[in-house]
Design a protein around this motif. Structure first.
Motif, short mmCIF file in Angstrom:
data_model
loop_
_atom_site.label_atom_id
_atom_site.label_comp_id
_atom_site.label_asym_id
_atom_site.label_seq_id
_atom_site.Cartn_x
_atom_site.Cartn_y
_atom_site.Cartn_z
N ARG A 22 24.77 25.59 -12.23
CA ARG A 22 24.89 24.46 -11.80
C ARG A 22 23.83 23.97 -12.98
NH1 ARG A 22 24.75 19.95 -7.52
NH2 ARG A 22 23.91 17.98 -8.56
N ASP A 56 34.20 24.00 -6.91
CA ASP A 56 32.89 24.04 -6.22
C ASP A 56 31.75 23.31 -6.72
OD1 ASP A 56 31.94 25.44 -4.10
OD2 ASP A 56 30.06 25.51 -5.67
N SER A 60 29.83 19.31 -6.06
CA SER A 60 28.70 19.77 -5.70
C SER A 60 27.64 18.58 -6.99
CB SER A 60 27.81 20.67 -6.44
OG SER A 60 26.35 21.16 -6.53
N LYS A 63 28.85 14.85 -5.99
CA LYS A 63 28.00 14.17 -5.49
C LYS A 63 26.03 13.54 -6.15
CE LYS A 63 29.16 17.18 -2.05
NZ LYS A 63 29.66 18.54 -0.97
N LYS A 202 30.05 33.70 -3.03
CA LYS A 202 31.17 31.89 -2.32
C LYS A 202 32.34 32.23 -1.72
CE LYS A 202 29.85 28.02 -3.15
NZ LYS A 202 29.16 26.99 -1.85
#
Length: 293
Positions: A22, A56, A60, A63, A202
Protein backbone atom coordinates in the motif's frame (compact mmCIF):
# COMPACT_ATOMS: atom_id res chain seq x y z
CA UNK A 1 -5.39 -18.44 3.22
CA UNK A 2 -8.06 -19.28 5.75
CA UNK A 3 -8.20 -17.01 8.83
CA UNK A 4 -8.36 -20.11 11.07
CA UNK A 5 -4.93 -21.25 9.90
CA UNK A 6 -3.18 -17.94 10.57
CA UNK A 7 -1.09 -17.54 13.70
CA UNK A 8 -0.44 -14.16 15.35
CA UNK A 9 3.08 -14.09 13.88
CA UNK A 10 1.76 -14.86 10.42
CA UNK A 11 -0.89 -12.17 10.73
CA UNK A 12 1.82 -9.70 11.72
CA UNK A 13 3.80 -10.57 8.59
CA UNK A 14 0.67 -10.32 6.44
CA UNK A 15 -0.09 -6.88 7.85
CA UNK A 16 3.47 -5.74 7.12
CA UNK A 17 3.22 -7.02 3.57
CA UNK A 18 -0.08 -5.24 2.97
CA UNK A 19 1.30 -2.05 4.48
CA UNK A 20 4.44 -2.25 2.32
CA UNK A 21 2.47 -2.72 -0.89
CA UNK A 22 0.00 0.00 0.00
CA UNK A 23 2.86 2.38 0.84
CA UNK A 24 4.59 1.56 -2.45
CA UNK A 25 1.46 2.25 -4.47
CA UNK A 26 0.79 5.44 -2.53
CA UNK A 27 4.33 6.70 -3.09
CA UNK A 28 4.20 5.94 -6.82
CA UNK A 29 0.88 7.77 -7.12
CA UNK A 30 2.33 10.80 -5.30
CA UNK A 31 5.69 10.81 -7.10
CA UNK A 32 4.12 10.78 -10.55
CA UNK A 33 0.82 12.53 -9.77
CA UNK A 34 -0.99 9.48 -11.14
CA UNK A 35 -4.44 10.14 -9.71
CA UNK A 36 -6.03 13.56 -9.28
CA UNK A 37 -9.27 14.81 -7.79
CA UNK A 38 -12.26 13.87 -9.92
CA UNK A 39 -10.41 11.25 -11.97
CA UNK A 40 -12.18 8.22 -13.36
CA UNK A 41 -9.61 5.44 -13.24
CA UNK A 42 -10.16 2.46 -15.52
CA UNK A 43 -8.50 -0.46 -13.72
CA UNK A 44 -7.56 -3.08 -16.31
CA UNK A 45 -8.24 -6.48 -14.80
CA UNK A 46 -6.81 -9.54 -16.53
CA UNK A 47 -7.56 -12.13 -13.88
CA UNK A 48 -3.90 -12.42 -12.89
CA UNK A 49 -2.23 -11.75 -9.55
CA UNK A 50 -0.93 -8.30 -10.50
CA UNK A 51 -4.18 -6.71 -11.64
CA UNK A 52 -6.15 -8.26 -8.77
CA UNK A 53 -3.64 -6.82 -6.30
CA UNK A 54 -3.73 -3.43 -8.01
CA UNK A 55 -7.51 -3.22 -7.81
CA UNK A 56 -7.53 -4.36 -4.19
CA UNK A 57 -4.94 -1.78 -3.12
CA UNK A 58 -6.53 1.05 -5.12
CA UNK A 59 -9.89 0.32 -3.51
CA UNK A 60 -8.22 0.41 -0.10
CA UNK A 61 -6.49 3.72 -0.85
CA UNK A 62 -9.69 5.18 -2.28
CA UNK A 63 -11.34 4.87 1.15
CA UNK A 64 -8.69 6.98 2.90
CA UNK A 65 -7.49 9.26 0.09
CA UNK A 66 -7.78 13.02 0.67
CA UNK A 67 -9.27 13.35 -2.82
CA UNK A 68 -12.29 11.76 -4.47
CA UNK A 69 -11.85 9.58 -7.55
CA UNK A 70 -13.85 6.86 -9.28
CA UNK A 71 -12.70 3.31 -10.04
CA UNK A 72 -14.10 1.17 -12.86
CA UNK A 73 -12.72 -2.34 -13.24
CA UNK A 74 -12.59 -3.41 -16.89
CA UNK A 75 -11.89 -6.89 -18.19
CA UNK A 76 -11.36 -7.80 -21.82
CA UNK A 77 -12.66 -11.28 -22.65
CA UNK A 78 -10.48 -12.14 -25.66
CA UNK A 79 -12.33 -15.29 -26.62
CA UNK A 80 -9.77 -17.79 -25.39
CA UNK A 81 -11.12 -21.37 -25.34
CA UNK A 82 -12.12 -22.45 -21.86
CA UNK A 83 -12.06 -18.93 -20.40
CA UNK A 84 -14.24 -19.04 -17.24
CA UNK A 85 -16.57 -16.13 -18.02
CA UNK A 86 -18.33 -16.22 -14.67
CA UNK A 87 -15.26 -15.82 -12.42
CA UNK A 88 -14.58 -12.10 -12.79
CA UNK A 89 -18.20 -10.87 -12.76
CA UNK A 90 -18.90 -12.94 -9.65
CA UNK A 91 -15.79 -11.63 -7.92
CA UNK A 92 -16.41 -8.00 -8.86
CA UNK A 93 -20.05 -8.26 -7.79
CA UNK A 94 -18.88 -9.51 -4.40
CA UNK A 95 -16.64 -6.45 -4.05
CA UNK A 96 -19.38 -4.04 -5.01
CA UNK A 97 -17.04 -2.26 -7.41
CA UNK A 98 -18.25 -0.75 -10.68
CA UNK A 99 -17.12 -2.90 -13.59
CA UNK A 100 -17.46 -3.58 -17.30
CA UNK A 101 -16.73 -6.79 -19.25
CA UNK A 102 -15.76 -6.33 -22.91
CA UNK A 103 -16.01 -9.27 -25.30
CA UNK A 104 -13.69 -9.11 -28.33
CA UNK A 105 -12.39 -12.26 -30.04
CA UNK A 106 -8.76 -11.26 -30.46
CA UNK A 107 -7.72 -14.87 -29.78
CA UNK A 108 -8.87 -16.04 -33.22
CA UNK A 109 -7.10 -13.11 -34.88
CA UNK A 110 -3.83 -13.85 -33.12
CA UNK A 111 -3.96 -17.57 -33.90
CA UNK A 112 -4.77 -16.82 -37.56
CA UNK A 113 -2.03 -14.22 -38.07
CA UNK A 114 0.86 -15.60 -35.99
CA UNK A 115 2.48 -18.79 -37.36
CA UNK A 116 2.48 -21.83 -35.11
CA UNK A 117 5.42 -21.78 -32.70
CA UNK A 118 5.95 -18.00 -32.92
CA UNK A 119 5.43 -15.64 -29.99
CA UNK A 120 1.92 -14.20 -29.85
CA UNK A 121 2.45 -11.63 -27.10
CA UNK A 122 3.28 -8.66 -29.35
CA UNK A 123 0.16 -8.80 -31.51
CA UNK A 124 -2.07 -9.84 -28.63
CA UNK A 125 -0.85 -6.86 -26.59
CA UNK A 126 -1.38 -4.36 -29.42
CA UNK A 127 -4.91 -5.58 -30.10
CA UNK A 128 -5.76 -5.55 -26.41
CA UNK A 129 -4.33 -2.07 -25.85
CA UNK A 130 -6.25 -0.62 -28.80
CA UNK A 131 -9.53 -1.99 -27.47
CA UNK A 132 -8.83 -0.72 -23.96
CA UNK A 133 -8.03 2.77 -25.29
CA UNK A 134 -11.36 2.80 -27.10
CA UNK A 135 -13.26 1.61 -24.03
CA UNK A 136 -11.55 4.26 -21.89
CA UNK A 137 -12.94 6.96 -24.18
CA UNK A 138 -16.39 5.38 -24.17
CA UNK A 139 -16.68 5.32 -20.37
CA UNK A 140 -15.03 8.69 -19.86
CA UNK A 141 -11.94 7.37 -18.07
CA UNK A 142 -9.25 9.98 -17.42
CA UNK A 143 -6.62 7.41 -16.40
CA UNK A 144 -5.94 3.82 -17.47
CA UNK A 145 -4.31 1.75 -14.70
CA UNK A 146 -2.19 -1.23 -15.73
CA UNK A 147 -0.81 -3.86 -13.34
CA UNK A 148 2.87 -3.79 -14.31
CA UNK A 149 5.23 -3.94 -11.32
CA UNK A 150 8.88 -3.12 -10.63
CA UNK A 151 10.15 -6.41 -12.10
CA UNK A 152 8.16 -5.88 -15.32
CA UNK A 153 9.71 -2.44 -15.69
CA UNK A 154 13.27 -3.73 -15.29
CA UNK A 155 12.64 -6.66 -17.62
CA UNK A 156 11.37 -4.27 -20.28
CA UNK A 157 14.52 -2.16 -19.95
CA UNK A 158 16.74 -5.19 -20.61
CA UNK A 159 14.48 -6.51 -23.37
CA UNK A 160 14.86 -3.21 -25.21
CA UNK A 161 18.62 -3.14 -24.65
CA UNK A 162 19.27 -6.74 -25.67
CA UNK A 163 16.74 -7.12 -28.48
CA UNK A 164 15.75 -3.58 -29.48
CA UNK A 165 19.03 -1.68 -29.24
CA UNK A 166 17.58 1.17 -27.17
CA UNK A 167 17.48 2.40 -23.58
CA UNK A 168 13.74 2.27 -23.10
CA UNK A 169 11.83 1.00 -20.14
CA UNK A 170 8.22 1.07 -19.01
CA UNK A 171 7.40 4.38 -17.29
CA UNK A 172 5.10 4.72 -14.33
CA UNK A 173 3.03 7.28 -16.23
CA UNK A 174 2.77 8.23 -19.88
CA UNK A 175 0.38 9.45 -22.54
CA UNK A 176 -0.79 7.07 -25.27
CA UNK A 177 0.63 7.55 -28.76
CA UNK A 178 -2.60 9.12 -30.02
CA UNK A 179 -2.57 11.61 -27.13
CA UNK A 180 -6.00 10.54 -25.91
CA UNK A 181 -5.23 8.54 -22.77
CA UNK A 182 -3.01 8.76 -19.69
CA UNK A 183 -1.65 5.35 -18.70
CA UNK A 184 -0.52 4.78 -15.11
CA UNK A 185 1.23 1.88 -13.37
CA UNK A 186 0.44 2.12 -9.64
CA UNK A 187 2.48 -1.02 -8.84
CA UNK A 188 5.68 0.50 -10.28
CA UNK A 189 7.48 0.41 -6.91
CA UNK A 190 6.21 -3.03 -5.88
CA UNK A 191 8.25 -6.24 -6.09
CA UNK A 192 6.68 -9.18 -7.91
CA UNK A 193 7.44 -11.59 -5.06
CA UNK A 194 5.48 -9.36 -2.66
CA UNK A 195 2.54 -9.22 -5.06
CA UNK A 196 2.59 -13.01 -5.52
CA UNK A 197 2.56 -13.51 -1.75
CA UNK A 198 -0.24 -10.96 -1.33
CA UNK A 199 -2.36 -12.59 -4.04
CA UNK A 200 -1.96 -15.99 -2.40
CA UNK A 201 -2.96 -14.64 1.00
CA UNK A 202 -5.98 -12.81 -0.41
CA UNK A 203 -6.99 -15.93 -2.38
CA UNK A 204 -7.81 -14.03 -5.55
CA UNK A 205 -9.59 -16.22 -8.16
CA UNK A 206 -6.64 -16.34 -10.57
CA UNK A 207 -7.41 -17.00 -14.23
CA UNK A 208 -4.30 -18.26 -16.09
CA UNK A 209 -3.57 -17.02 -19.61
CA UNK A 210 -3.29 -20.25 -21.57
CA UNK A 211 -2.25 -18.41 -24.72
CA UNK A 212 0.81 -16.79 -23.12
CA UNK A 213 1.67 -19.52 -20.65
CA UNK A 214 1.92 -22.18 -23.34
CA UNK A 215 4.76 -20.42 -25.17
CA UNK A 216 8.27 -21.75 -24.39
CA UNK A 217 11.46 -19.66 -24.52
CA UNK A 218 9.81 -16.25 -24.43
CA UNK A 219 12.38 -13.45 -24.50
CA UNK A 220 10.83 -11.89 -21.40
CA UNK A 221 11.18 -15.17 -19.50
CA UNK A 222 14.85 -15.36 -20.49
CA UNK A 223 15.37 -11.86 -19.07
CA UNK A 224 13.38 -12.72 -15.93
CA UNK A 225 15.55 -15.78 -15.32
CA UNK A 226 18.70 -13.71 -15.81
CA UNK A 227 17.61 -11.05 -13.30
CA UNK A 228 16.56 -13.72 -10.80
CA UNK A 229 19.98 -15.36 -11.04
CA UNK A 230 21.75 -12.01 -10.65
CA UNK A 231 19.72 -11.21 -7.56
CA UNK A 232 20.51 -14.59 -6.00
CA UNK A 233 24.25 -14.02 -6.45
CA UNK A 234 24.16 -10.31 -5.65
CA UNK A 235 21.29 -9.41 -3.28
CA UNK A 236 20.22 -5.81 -3.73
CA UNK A 237 21.17 -5.60 -7.41
CA UNK A 238 17.53 -5.41 -8.53
CA UNK A 239 16.91 -2.42 -6.26
CA UNK A 240 20.11 -0.70 -7.46
CA UNK A 241 19.19 -1.18 -11.12
CA UNK A 242 15.69 0.14 -10.53
CA UNK A 243 17.07 3.24 -8.80
CA UNK A 244 19.35 3.76 -11.80
CA UNK A 245 16.28 4.16 -14.00
CA UNK A 246 15.32 7.14 -11.83
CA UNK A 247 18.82 8.62 -11.86
CA UNK A 248 19.73 9.14 -15.51
CA UNK A 249 22.75 11.22 -16.59
CA UNK A 250 22.22 12.11 -20.30
CA UNK A 251 25.65 13.77 -20.58
CA UNK A 252 27.28 10.40 -19.95
CA UNK A 253 25.31 8.44 -22.49
CA UNK A 254 25.46 8.72 -26.29
CA UNK A 255 22.11 10.11 -27.43
CA UNK A 256 22.55 13.36 -29.36
CA UNK A 257 18.79 13.95 -29.21
CA UNK A 258 18.85 13.93 -25.39
CA UNK A 259 22.04 15.96 -24.91
CA UNK A 260 23.57 18.67 -27.08
CA UNK A 261 26.95 17.07 -27.73
CA UNK A 262 27.27 18.87 -31.09
CA UNK A 263 27.47 22.35 -29.58
CA UNK A 264 29.36 21.30 -26.45
CA UNK A 265 32.49 23.43 -25.95
CA UNK A 266 34.87 24.25 -23.11
CA UNK A 267 33.97 27.55 -21.48
CA UNK A 268 36.00 27.48 -18.28
CA UNK A 269 32.89 27.10 -16.16
CA UNK A 270 32.67 24.18 -13.72
CA UNK A 271 29.72 21.89 -14.36
CA UNK A 272 28.12 19.01 -12.54
CA UNK A 273 27.79 16.94 -15.71
CA UNK A 274 31.45 17.41 -16.65
CA UNK A 275 33.83 14.54 -17.35
CA UNK A 276 35.48 13.01 -14.28
CA UNK A 277 37.58 10.54 -16.22
CA UNK A 278 40.78 11.81 -14.63
CA UNK A 279 39.44 11.07 -11.16
CA UNK A 280 39.21 7.59 -9.75
CA UNK A 281 35.65 6.32 -10.11
CA UNK A 282 34.30 4.93 -6.85
CA UNK A 283 31.48 2.39 -6.78
CA UNK A 284 29.81 1.14 -3.65
CA UNK A 285 28.38 -2.34 -3.24
CA UNK A 286 24.66 -2.65 -3.98
CA UNK A 287 22.49 -1.81 -1.03
CA UNK A 288 20.78 -5.02 0.03
CA UNK A 289 17.13 -4.28 0.63
CA UNK A 290 15.05 -6.98 2.27
CA UNK A 291 11.55 -6.73 0.81
CA UNK A 292 10.24 -9.54 2.96
CA UNK A 293 10.44 -7.57 6.20
Amino acid sequence: MSDKSITMDQQYEINKLAKRLRAGVGKAINDYNMIEAGDTVMVCLSGGKDSYSMLDILMSLQKSAPISFRLIAVNLDQGQPGFPKEVLPNYLESLGVEYKIIEEDTYSTVKRVIPEGKTTCGLCSRLRRGILYRVAREIGATKIALGHHRDDILETLFLNMFYGGKLKGMPAKLVSDDGSNVVIRPLAYCAEKDIARYAMIKEFPIIPCNLCGSQPNLQRQVIKDMLTEWNKKHPGRIETMFRAMQNIVPSHLMDTASYDFVNLKSDGIAREDGDKAFDKEVFSAPLAVNFTN
